[in-house]
Design a protein around this motif. Structure first.
Motif, PDB file in Angstrom:
ATOM      1  N   GLY A  57       0.808  -1.216   0.000  1.00 34.71           N
ATOM      2  CA  GLY A  57       0.000   0.000   0.000  1.00 34.71           C
ATOM      3  C   GLY A  57       0.839   1.263   0.000  1.00 34.71           C
ATOM      4  O   GLY A  57       0.504   2.242  -0.665  1.00 34.71           O
ATOM      5  N   LEU A  58       1.936   1.256   0.756  1.00 39.83           N
ATOM      6  CA  LEU A  58       2.825   2.419   0.760  1.00 39.83           C
ATOM      7  C   LEU A  58       3.424   2.652  -0.622  1.00 39.83           C
ATOM      8  O   LEU A  58       3.564   3.799  -1.065  1.00 39.83           O
ATOM      9  N   LEU A  59       3.775   1.575  -1.299  1.00 37.12           N
ATOM     10  CA  LEU A  59       4.335   1.716  -2.652  1.00 37.12           C
ATOM     11  C   LEU A  59       3.280   2.172  -3.649  1.00 37.12           C
ATOM     12  O   LEU A  59       3.545   3.036  -4.492  1.00 37.12           O
ATOM     13  N   ILE A  60       2.090   1.599  -3.561  1.00 39.42           N
ATOM     14  CA  ILE A  60       0.994   2.038  -4.439  1.00 39.42           C
ATOM     15  C   ILE A  60       0.657   3.500  -4.153  1.00 39.42           C
ATOM     16  O   ILE A  60       0.276   4.261  -5.047  1.00 39.42           O
ATOM     17  N   GLY A  61       0.837   3.900  -2.893  1.00 40.72           N
ATOM     18  CA  GLY A  61       0.571   5.277  -2.492  1.00 40.72           C
ATOM     19  C   GLY A  61       1.423   6.305  -3.199  1.00 40.72           C
ATOM     20  O   GLY A  61       1.108   7.500  -3.176  1.00 40.72           O
ATOM     21  N   ALA A 109       1.728  11.894   7.321  1.00 36.59           N
ATOM     22  CA  ALA A 109       1.758  13.358   7.262  1.00 36.59           C
ATOM     23  C   ALA A 109       2.306  13.844   5.924  1.00 36.59           C
ATOM     24  O   ALA A 109       1.736  14.754   5.297  1.00 36.59           O
ATOM     25  N   LEU A 110       3.382  13.228   5.472  1.00 43.43           N
ATOM     26  CA  LEU A 110       3.992  13.643   4.199  1.00 43.43           C
ATOM     27  C   LEU A 110       3.084  13.326   3.018  1.00 43.43           C
ATOM     28  O   LEU A 110       2.999  14.106   2.068  1.00 43.43           O
ATOM     29  N   ARG A 111       2.382  12.185   3.072  1.00 43.43           N
ATOM     30  CA  ARG A 111       1.468  11.839   1.971  1.00 43.43           C
ATOM     31  C   ARG A 111       0.315  12.824   1.904  1.00 43.43           C
ATOM     32  O   ARG A 111      -0.062  13.280   0.827  1.00 43.43           O
ATOM     33  N   VAL A 112      -0.234  13.195   3.059  1.00 44.28           N
ATOM     34  CA  VAL A 112      -1.354  14.147   3.095  1.00 44.28           C
ATOM     35  C   VAL A 112      -0.882  15.525   2.616  1.00 44.28           C
ATOM     36  O   VAL A 112      -1.576  16.187   1.833  1.00 44.28           O
TER      37      VAL A 112
END
Length: 115
Positions: A57-61, A109-112
């Motif tokens: 999921g982190l990679l797909i993110g 936080a960084l993704r948002v």
């Protein structure tokens, strides 16, 4: 912010992906740590699957922000659960779980912020 998410997300995915593989393979260090806190051996495949799903999921993110955020939340909750399990078992070797929980919070936080 995206580059920061990419770095943190990919590194976190690599670490928990490796942990998932080691859990699937029943690595002695991992099974001993989980055994100390009372995790039944029958739970190992499920827990390894959760770690693998979080890593994926982190990679797909990287391309789908909502998936990356959901994965970071899941990984954070997984490692908070690990901290709680260690504390309840009076095993205070919690540094790895705390660090991974904090990295997951940073990834969220960084993704948002980069969306």
């Amino acid at each position: 912010m995206f580059i920061a998410y990419a770095v943190v997300g990919v590194l976190l995915a690599l670490v928990i992906g490796a942990s998932a593989v080691l859990t699937f393979l029943r690595n002695e260090a991992i099974t001993a740590s989980m055994g100390k806190v009372g995790v039944p051996e029958t739970w190992l495949p499920r827990l390894a699957s959760l770690k693998a799903a979080g890593a994926l999921g982190l990679l797909i993110g990287l391309g789908v922000p909502l998936i990356g955020s959901a994965a970071a939340i899941g990984v954070f909750l997984y490692f908070i659960g690990a901290v709680v399990a260690h504390v309840r078992a009076k095993d205070y070797e919690i540094a790895p779980a705390v660090v991974l929980a904090l990295l997951a919070a940073a990834a969220l936080a960084l993704r948002v912020l980069s969306a």
